[in-house]
Design a protein around this motif. Structure first.
Motif, short mmCIF file in Angstrom:
data_model
loop_
_atom_site.label_atom_id
_atom_site.label_comp_id
_atom_site.label_asym_id
_atom_site.label_seq_id
_atom_site.Cartn_x
_atom_site.Cartn_y
_atom_site.Cartn_z
N TYR A 54 0.84 -1.19 0.00
CA TYR A 54 0.00 0.00 0.00
C TYR A 54 0.88 1.25 0.00
N PRO A 55 0.38 2.36 -0.46
CA PRO A 55 1.17 3.60 -0.46
C PRO A 55 1.57 4.00 0.95
N VAL A 56 2.78 4.47 1.10
CA VAL A 56 3.23 4.96 2.41
C VAL A 56 2.48 6.24 2.76
N ASP A 57 2.23 7.07 1.76
CA ASP A 57 1.44 8.31 1.95
C ASP A 57 0.16 8.20 1.13
N GLY A 58 -0.98 8.34 1.78
CA GLY A 58 -2.25 8.29 1.08
C GLY A 58 -2.78 6.87 0.99
N GLY A 59 -4.00 6.74 0.49
CA GLY A 59 -4.62 5.43 0.35
C GLY A 59 -4.81 4.75 1.69
N TYR A 60 -5.32 5.51 2.68
CA TYR A 60 -5.40 4.98 4.02
C TYR A 60 -6.61 4.08 4.25
N ASP A 61 -7.74 4.40 3.61
CA ASP A 61 -8.99 3.74 3.95
C ASP A 61 -9.08 2.36 3.32
N TYR A 62 -10.01 1.55 3.84
CA TYR A 62 -10.16 0.18 3.37
C TYR A 62 -10.62 0.11 1.92
N ALA A 63 -11.49 1.01 1.51
CA ALA A 63 -11.99 0.96 0.13
C ALA A 63 -10.85 1.16 -0.86
N THR A 64 -9.98 2.12 -0.59
CA THR A 64 -8.85 2.38 -1.50
C THR A 64 -7.88 1.20 -1.52
N CYS A 65 -7.55 0.69 -0.34
CA CYS A 65 -6.62 -0.45 -0.28
C CYS A 65 -7.21 -1.68 -0.97
N ARG A 66 -8.50 -1.87 -0.81
CA ARG A 66 -9.15 -3.02 -1.45
C ARG A 66 -9.02 -2.95 -2.97
N GLU A 67 -9.21 -1.76 -3.53
CA GLU A 67 -9.09 -1.62 -4.99
C GLU A 67 -7.65 -1.81 -5.45
N LEU A 68 -6.69 -1.39 -4.64
CA LEU A 68 -5.28 -1.62 -4.97
C LEU A 68 -4.99 -3.12 -5.02
N VAL A 69 -5.56 -3.86 -4.07
CA VAL A 69 -5.36 -5.31 -4.06
C VAL A 69 -6.04 -5.94 -5.27
N ARG A 70 -7.26 -5.53 -5.53
CA ARG A 70 -8.02 -6.11 -6.64
C ARG A 70 -7.25 -5.99 -7.96
N ALA A 71 -6.58 -4.86 -8.14
CA ALA A 71 -5.85 -4.61 -9.39
C ALA A 71 -4.61 -5.50 -9.51
N GLN A 72 -4.17 -6.09 -8.39
CA GLN A 72 -2.95 -6.90 -8.42
C GLN A 72 -3.20 -8.40 -8.25
N LEU A 73 -4.45 -8.80 -8.25
CA LEU A 73 -4.75 -10.21 -8.11
C LEU A 73 -4.30 -10.98 -9.36
N PRO A 74 -3.77 -12.18 -9.20
CA PRO A 74 -3.33 -12.97 -10.35
C PRO A 74 -4.48 -13.24 -11.32
N THR A 75 -4.16 -13.20 -12.59
CA THR A 75 -5.17 -13.48 -13.61
C THR A 75 -4.81 -14.71 -14.43
N ASP A 76 -3.69 -15.35 -14.06
CA ASP A 76 -3.20 -16.48 -14.86
C ASP A 76 -3.23 -17.81 -14.10
N GLY A 77 -4.00 -17.88 -13.03
CA GLY A 77 -4.05 -19.14 -12.29
C GLY A 77 -4.67 -18.96 -10.92
N PRO A 78 -4.77 -20.04 -10.17
CA PRO A 78 -5.38 -19.98 -8.84
C PRO A 78 -4.51 -19.23 -7.83
N TYR A 79 -5.15 -18.72 -6.80
CA TYR A 79 -4.40 -18.00 -5.77
C TYR A 79 -5.11 -18.09 -4.42
N VAL A 80 -4.32 -17.85 -3.37
CA VAL A 80 -4.81 -17.79 -2.00
C VAL A 80 -4.53 -16.40 -1.47
N LEU A 81 -5.53 -15.78 -0.86
CA LEU A 81 -5.36 -14.46 -0.25
C LEU A 81 -4.98 -14.61 1.21
#
Length: 239
Positions: free
Chosen positions: A43-70
């Motif tokens: 997560y950003p060191v400055d900014g992006g503090y709230d859960y909604a913002t962090c959740r979208e950052l995670v969503r954008a980095q989820l694997p798209t080429d196979g199974p994964y565990v969060l």
């Protein structure tokens, strides 16, 4: 990213604790080595503090080429839960590590007005308290150095804002909708997250497997071998 020997095995996506840097996963990554493919979200060191913002950052980095565990550690547990509730493509499991589905200490709501005055930065006044709360007697020279480095990197405003986000957090309804297998790692000597938080998770997700380890809040950092064994076994069963 680590590359597992079995290319068909799920990727372990690691969501960091309150600092958000992802740097504190180093002891665990060294323990896992090449046995588990892993990806660290930061997560950003400055900014992006709230859960909604962090959740979208995670969503954008989820694997798209196979199974994964969060894996959601501490602060990130609610993020892992809310994403898992959506049953995204590729998700095969979720690990909740020393975390919660709602404010783990609601009785301490009275301290919110004092948050601006609590020392969080890597100063002489904050470091001993932080070590006591999250590391305790399990501290080692390498973990001490890593902990201090992280504290000095993250602004106090970031830490305060994320603690406020925790105070308002409640994803219990979402947890009840998670259908992927859940592993819940609990630290027996956690001075931050009470055992009641794990009981609340079990109430919403009765099928979750709860494992208690002899460790402080920084479970992944202080007993990485024990944590690694649990994670390897969990991922292996999902393959």
């Amino acid at each position: 990213m680590n590359t597992a020997a079995n290319s068909t095995a799920p990727t372990l996506v690691l969501l960091p604790g309150l600092d958000g840097t992802g740097d504190f996963f180093q002891p665990l990554l060294e323990t896992l080595g090449e046995t588990v493919r892993s990806r660290v979200v930061r997560y950003p060191v400055d900014g992006g503090y709230d859960y909604a913002t962090c959740r979208e950052l995670v969503r954008a980095q989820l694997p798209t080429d196979g199974p994964y565990v969060l894996l959601g550690e501490s602060f990130s547990g609610p993020i892992a839960i809310s994403l898992a509730a959506e049953a995204p493509k590729g998700l095969v499991g979720i690990v909740l590590c020393v975390t919660f589905a709602s404010n783990p200490r609601p009785r301490l709501a009275f301290i919110r007005p004092f948050l601006p005055y609590i020392p969080y930065h890597g100063t002489k006044s904050s470091v001993p308290l932080s070590r006591f709360l999250v590391l305790g007697k399990w501290i080692t020279p390498s973990v001490r150095e890593l902990h201090l480095k992280i504290l000095s990197k993250v602004p106090a405003t970031t830490m305060r804002a994320r603690i406020e986000a925790v105070a308002d957090c409640d994803v219990r309804e979402a947890l009840g909708r998670v259908r992927a297998p859940i592993l819940c790692l609990v630290a027996k000597h956690d001075r931050l997250i009470p055992r009641s938080a794990a009981r609340a998770i079990q109430k919403q997700a009765p099928a979750a497997r709860v494992v208690e380890l002899d460790a402080p809040h920084c479970l992944l950092q202080c007993v990485p071998q024990l944590a690694g064994e649990q994670l390897r076994e969990f991922v292996r069963k999902l393959t």
